[in-house]
Design a protein around this motif. Structure first.
Motif, mmCIF file in Angstrom:
data_model
loop_
_atom_site.group_PDB
_atom_site.id
_atom_site.type_symbol
_atom_site.label_atom_id
_atom_site.label_comp_id
_atom_site.label_asym_id
_atom_site.label_seq_id
_atom_site.Cartn_x
_atom_site.Cartn_y
_atom_site.Cartn_z
ATOM 1 N N ILE A 126 59.440 3.753 69.604
ATOM 2 C CA ILE A 126 60.106 3.236 68.408
ATOM 3 C C ILE A 126 59.143 3.015 67.255
ATOM 4 O O ILE A 126 59.530 3.126 66.087
ATOM 5 C CB ILE A 126 60.902 1.948 68.701
ATOM 6 C CG1 ILE A 126 59.978 0.780 69.054
ATOM 7 C CG2 ILE A 126 61.951 2.183 69.772
ATOM 8 C CD1 ILE A 126 60.679 -0.566 69.079
ATOM 9 N N HIS A 128 56.945 4.832 66.216
ATOM 10 C CA HIS A 128 56.685 6.083 65.500
ATOM 11 C C HIS A 128 57.827 6.417 64.549
ATOM 12 O O HIS A 128 57.736 7.389 63.804
ATOM 13 C CB HIS A 128 56.473 7.219 66.499
ATOM 14 C CG HIS A 128 55.316 6.989 67.421
ATOM 15 N ND1 HIS A 128 54.018 7.284 67.077
ATOM 16 C CD2 HIS A 128 55.270 6.453 68.656
ATOM 17 C CE1 HIS A 128 53.216 6.953 68.071
ATOM 18 N NE2 HIS A 128 53.945 6.450 69.043
ATOM 19 N N HIS A 129 58.880 5.614 64.585
ATOM 20 C CA HIS A 129 60.029 5.852 63.711
ATOM 21 C C HIS A 129 59.795 5.178 62.366
ATOM 22 O O HIS A 129 59.374 4.021 62.309
ATOM 23 C CB HIS A 129 61.304 5.295 64.361
ATOM 24 C CG HIS A 129 62.557 5.821 63.745
ATOM 25 N ND1 HIS A 129 62.978 5.460 62.475
ATOM 26 C CD2 HIS A 129 63.491 6.691 64.219
ATOM 27 C CE1 HIS A 129 64.097 6.087 62.196
ATOM 28 N NE2 HIS A 129 64.443 6.832 63.231
ATOM 29 N N GLN A 131 61.679 3.777 60.302
ATOM 30 C CA GLN A 131 62.427 2.556 60.010
ATOM 31 C C GLN A 131 61.607 1.308 60.332
ATOM 32 O O GLN A 131 61.738 0.275 59.658
ATOM 33 C CB GLN A 131 63.750 2.529 60.772
ATOM 34 C CG GLN A 131 63.651 2.380 62.271
ATOM 35 C CD GLN A 131 65.017 2.189 62.917
ATOM 36 O OE1 GLN A 131 65.947 1.687 62.305
ATOM 37 N NE2 GLN A 131 65.151 2.617 64.171
ATOM 38 N N ALA A 254 67.667 5.340 68.106
ATOM 39 C CA ALA A 254 68.118 6.008 66.887
ATOM 40 C C ALA A 254 68.690 7.381 67.217
ATOM 41 O O ALA A 254 68.141 8.129 68.033
ATOM 42 C CB ALA A 254 66.939 6.151 65.926
ATOM 43 N N ASP A 283 65.475 11.584 61.846
ATOM 44 C CA ASP A 283 64.158 11.335 62.432
ATOM 45 C C ASP A 283 64.256 11.165 63.951
ATOM 46 O O ASP A 283 65.052 10.363 64.453
ATOM 47 C CB ASP A 283 63.543 10.085 61.811
ATOM 48 C CG ASP A 283 63.200 10.280 60.348
ATOM 49 O OD1 ASP A 283 62.122 10.823 60.073
ATOM 50 O OD2 ASP A 283 64.032 9.917 59.498
ATOM 51 N N ASP A 284 63.443 11.922 64.673
ATOM 52 C CA ASP A 284 63.409 11.897 66.139
ATOM 53 C C ASP A 284 62.119 11.195 66.560
ATOM 54 O O ASP A 284 61.032 11.764 66.469
ATOM 55 C CB ASP A 284 63.446 13.326 66.685
ATOM 56 C CG ASP A 284 63.444 13.393 68.199
ATOM 57 O OD1 ASP A 284 63.066 12.405 68.855
ATOM 58 O OD2 ASP A 284 63.802 14.460 68.736
ATOM 59 N N HIS A 285 62.237 9.949 67.018
ATOM 60 C CA HIS A 285 61.016 9.205 67.322
ATOM 61 C C HIS A 285 60.274 9.759 68.542
ATOM 62 O O HIS A 285 59.067 9.551 68.669
ATOM 63 C CB HIS A 285 61.270 7.705 67.465
ATOM 64 C CG HIS A 285 62.402 7.305 68.335
ATOM 65 N ND1 HIS A 285 63.010 6.069 68.235
ATOM 66 C CD2 HIS A 285 63.056 7.939 69.329
ATOM 67 C CE1 HIS A 285 63.969 5.959 69.128
ATOM 68 N NE2 HIS A 285 64.014 7.076 69.793
#
Length: 327
Positions: A126, A128-129, A131, A254, A283-285
């Protein structure tokens, strides 16, 4: 760019659905090998990666000279041993969370990492996301004023899946280790603080925690959270300040639970409430995690989620187990 060649240690459902496709899709990465004793389990991986080499034992994969990095999705109780074995075999390691069952086990992991000179990290995707970096910046820049309260919620219901490793004490199951890492670690990341004054109530089934209600403080801010593997699926993180609120609608899964959105609730110039929302539909974490790991391997820079960070989250989990009353 020379790709990092990855091997996956075990044909788990999670690896098949999420991490192996992310490795296959990531820039600067190559999904090159899989270790599994079952040809049937290997077949779905080969369906999207036709050149995949299949090893019939974990040790054979670690001995493969073509492999640079190992991803470990094994049951929790196997993480420490196989992370150390992979490092000793000369491989970089990304291991699923929790990478250890107790904080004290990080002594072995950090020592093995430092001795090898390789990268070893927990697959805490997470952070690396984008958000989460946006949320941390908004809080740290004072966009909601002084932080007064943090709340976290994460639940799903797997009571019918009695054979699942999350429902088995011998494999390190339970909600706190499986999803508590998210409501704890994300609050640590955003605040930059460690929790104190922790109290908790935990319900067990078959010696596995299935509901945990946790309270504490991050600095001056109150903290409340719950995690459960016996409740309707839900997730949310809220950071409440004196001048505004930040709400994350899909903080941990996500695109799977729903679209990731960061809502900033503030008071407008006319006194009415305003909400500004930043959306992250694509976005793909998992993919971002693989790419960040690859950059750190190739360039030798700092990795965003080092073992030292993961150790702090495990320490919080340990403390919850220590102080919790059983309900």
């Amino acid at each position: 760019m020379t790709p990092v060649k990855w091997g996956v240690l075990g044909a788990s459902k999670f690896a098949l659905n999420y991490m192996a496709p992310a490795i296959h899709a990531a820039e600067g990465a190559e999904f090159a090998a899989l270790a599994t004793s079952s040809a049937d389990k290997a077949a779905p991986f080969q369906a999207f990666c036709s050149n995949l080499r299949v090893h019939l034992s974990y040790d054979d994969l670690l001995a493969d000279p073509e492999i640079d990095a190992i991803y470990i999705p094994l049951p929790n109780h196997m993480h420490v041993d196989w992370t150390i074995k992979a490092l000793e075999a000369g491989k970089h390691v990304l291991c699923e969370k929790p990478i250890a069952m107790q904080e004290a086990e990080f002594d072995q992991l950090i020592a093995a990492r430092d001795k090898s000179g390789l990268l070893a990290a927990e697959a805490y995707m997470i952070l690396h996301h984008p958000q989460w970096h946006l949320t941390r910046d908004l809080v740290q820049q004072g966009m909601i004023g002084k932080l007064t309260h943090v709340s976290g919620k994460f639940s799903f219901d797997n009571r019918k899946d009695t054979g699942n490793i999350r429902n088995r004490p011998e494999t390190g199951g339970g909600g706190l280790r499986d999803i508590g890492v998210y409501v704890f670690g994300s609050a640590r990341f955003v605040t930059g603080l460690e929790a104190n004054d922790i109290s908790a109530r935990v319900r067990y089934e078959n010696r596995v925690d299935v509901v945990a209600d946790v309270q504490g403080r991050f600095g001056d801010a109150l903290y409340t959270a719950y995690v459960s593997t016996r409740m309707h699926p839900y997730q949310e993180m809220v950071f409440h300040g004196e001048k505004g609120v930040i709400r994350l609608t899909a903080p941990f899964n996500a695109r799977v639970f729903g679209e990731a959105r960061v809502e900033l609730h503030t008071v407008g110039h006319t006194g009415g409430g305003t909400v500004s929302t930043q959306r992250f539909p694509a976005d793909d974490h998992y993919k971002l995690q693989v790419e960040a790991f690859g950059r750190a391997v190739r360039e030798g820079g700092d990795y965003p989620v080092p073992l030292e960070f993961s150790r702090g989250t495990q320490a919080m989990i340990d403390k919850v187990f220590e102080v919790a009353s059983e309900v």
